[in-house]
Design a protein around this motif. Sequence first.
Motif, short mmCIF file in Angstrom:
data_model
loop_
_atom_site.label_atom_id
_atom_site.label_comp_id
_atom_site.label_asym_id
_atom_site.label_seq_id
_atom_site.Cartn_x
_atom_site.Cartn_y
_atom_site.Cartn_z
N CYS A 320 26.09 76.43 24.82
CA CYS A 320 25.36 77.08 25.93
C CYS A 320 26.46 77.34 26.82
O CYS A 320 26.42 78.63 27.53
N PRO A 326 21.50 80.83 27.83
CA PRO A 326 20.68 79.92 28.81
C PRO A 326 19.93 78.76 28.22
O PRO A 326 19.59 78.92 27.00
N LYS A 327 19.90 77.75 28.81
CA LYS A 327 19.38 76.57 28.25
C LYS A 327 17.95 76.56 28.45
O LYS A 327 17.34 75.68 29.16
N ASN A 328 17.12 77.27 27.56
CA ASN A 328 15.78 77.27 27.79
C ASN A 328 15.20 77.64 26.12
O ASN A 328 16.04 78.10 25.37
N ARG A 329 13.93 77.57 25.95
CA ARG A 329 13.26 77.59 24.64
C ARG A 329 13.42 79.09 24.28
O ARG A 329 12.93 79.48 23.01
N THR A 353 10.52 68.88 23.40
CA THR A 353 10.75 68.22 25.09
C THR A 353 11.83 67.49 25.27
O THR A 353 12.48 67.59 26.01
N MET A 356 15.19 69.21 24.63
CA MET A 356 15.71 70.15 25.68
C MET A 356 16.09 69.45 27.16
O MET A 356 16.79 69.76 27.72
N GLY A 361 18.37 71.44 29.87
CA GLY A 361 17.51 72.60 30.22
C GLY A 361 16.17 72.59 30.49
O GLY A 361 15.62 71.63 30.61
N SER A 362 15.61 73.68 30.34
CA SER A 362 13.90 73.82 30.67
C SER A 362 13.32 73.34 29.46
O SER A 362 13.56 73.88 28.39
N THR A 363 12.42 72.64 29.56
CA THR A 363 11.48 72.13 28.47
C THR A 363 10.29 73.07 28.19
O THR A 363 9.77 73.09 27.36
N GLY A 365 8.95 77.17 30.22
CA GLY A 365 9.75 78.28 30.64
C GLY A 365 10.21 79.37 29.49
O GLY A 365 10.01 80.46 29.79
N GLY A 366 10.66 78.88 28.51
CA GLY A 366 11.12 79.61 27.40
C GLY A 366 9.83 79.88 26.46
O GLY A 366 8.82 79.68 26.84
#
Length: 513
Positions: A320, A326-329, A353, A356, A361-363, A365-366
């Motif tokens: 990433c 972006p470090k999201n789902r 969870t 991530m 990153g975001s657990t 948000g994505g």
Amino acid sequence: MRRATLSGLGSLAALVTAVQPALAAPPTGDSPDPGPVRHAFSAAAAEFGVPRDLLIALGYGETHLDDHAGQPSQAGGYGVMHLVSNPDRHTLELASRLTGESARELRTDTTANIRGGAAVLRAYADDAGLGRAERRDTDAWYPLVARYGGAADPSGARLYADTVYTFLAEGLTARTPDGETLTVRARSVAPERGRYETAAAPAAQSPDYPSALWVPASSANYSVGRSASIRKIVIHVTQGSYAGTVNWFRNPSAKASAHYVVRSSDGQITQMVRDKNTAWHARSGNASGIGIEHEGYIDNPTWFTDAMYRSSAALTAYLCNRYGIPKNRAHVVGHSEVPGNNHTDPGRYWNWTYYMRLVGGSTGGGAAQLTFTSYDALRSGSSGAQVSAVQSLLDQLGFDAGTVDGSFGTTTAAAVTAFQKARDLGTDGIVGARTWTALLSAGDTPVLGQGSTGAAVERLQRALTAALGRTVSADGAFGAGTAQAVRDFQSSRSLGVDGQVGPATWSALQAGR
């Protein structure tokens, strides 16, 4: 033959620890009243003159002693002993000839499958000229185990056999899916590697990720270059063993590959396709995705060790950062979430969870994973990816389910009950078929028919899967299969049957009918 030690193999202690229950191995092996799987291993070992613990270690390395309900691995292997039927390997057919068992029995019956694996090993021993005394020596079987793995090259064969002999050296205690416990006691091993002694395990460094090994896939299994920029990471599960997957991607018959493969026991990573090239792993996601395969099977959580999560997350974070992903789902996704795919990995046991969080990153948000082949009934105490899906859907609809953490606690239960009350679904707090259908179909209600595409079609397909209790492929394309599912839903709900999704059909779905 010259003997060798197991020094430098890399410990499998993490995996053994992950599956061992808190009990000491009995001094004489398994209990005197064995269950069916233990009996099958003992009987097959005696019948074919193969060391019993060697059989168990081989089966454990392949499948964790799980037959996966007769479903094939990525390489076309079946059952606990991974008897293979693909264009290049036919150990399933060989086992059938040797034992008289049908191919169907070998695929679906664990006792027959274990017997078949033992028969294949004994046939290899006979080919090699092992006499009775040599067959009693576990160390003498190393070249035959290497052959059983089916690698096209000596280094791949050694990788496979070393894994089996490491299990023998460290011992293991494993549970079958039915709760039966099998034990292999640790012992001193000095495998007679024969011609594999000089076939060093792959040691070249990855050209793209310094912590990984480099073992190139067959050039027949990927495309040189890319037609799009790298903008996502795709998480896979191998449906097979680490060594088997590495060997399979080197086989030109595979017509599949991934950029990286991660081992369960210790998180070792092998890169097989350069980042700049297009691995064949996720159909519509190939051009823009980097595929990471994880050793194991989606229906058995014992493969997903902490060492695997941490190693893989470090790789994903590195990729990433390198490519500006972006470090999201929305950008670190499962194979099942890539449009146009019919796979279900990484499955419900993959802890998104935690993963991530390790990625940094975001657990949330994505995009939480919403697509599953079936939707389980969920209640207080449930956990996993489907709970995360419910929490995400509830939050999107304005019902506060708390943190999207995959844990069905009191906050999630209250949100479920509130949603059910608002939709007149009853208020039992259980997410069953009706509640799933209403959650998955919620949103705008465009008229859809054959030829429609996009997110609304995916939403429809997921809702139909929940409502009908059968899988409707959530590929975002309204084809003949989706049209038939719509007609079946309309017929079963006493709606006008036209295969089109208009206000009446949407209303029924969103009411959880």
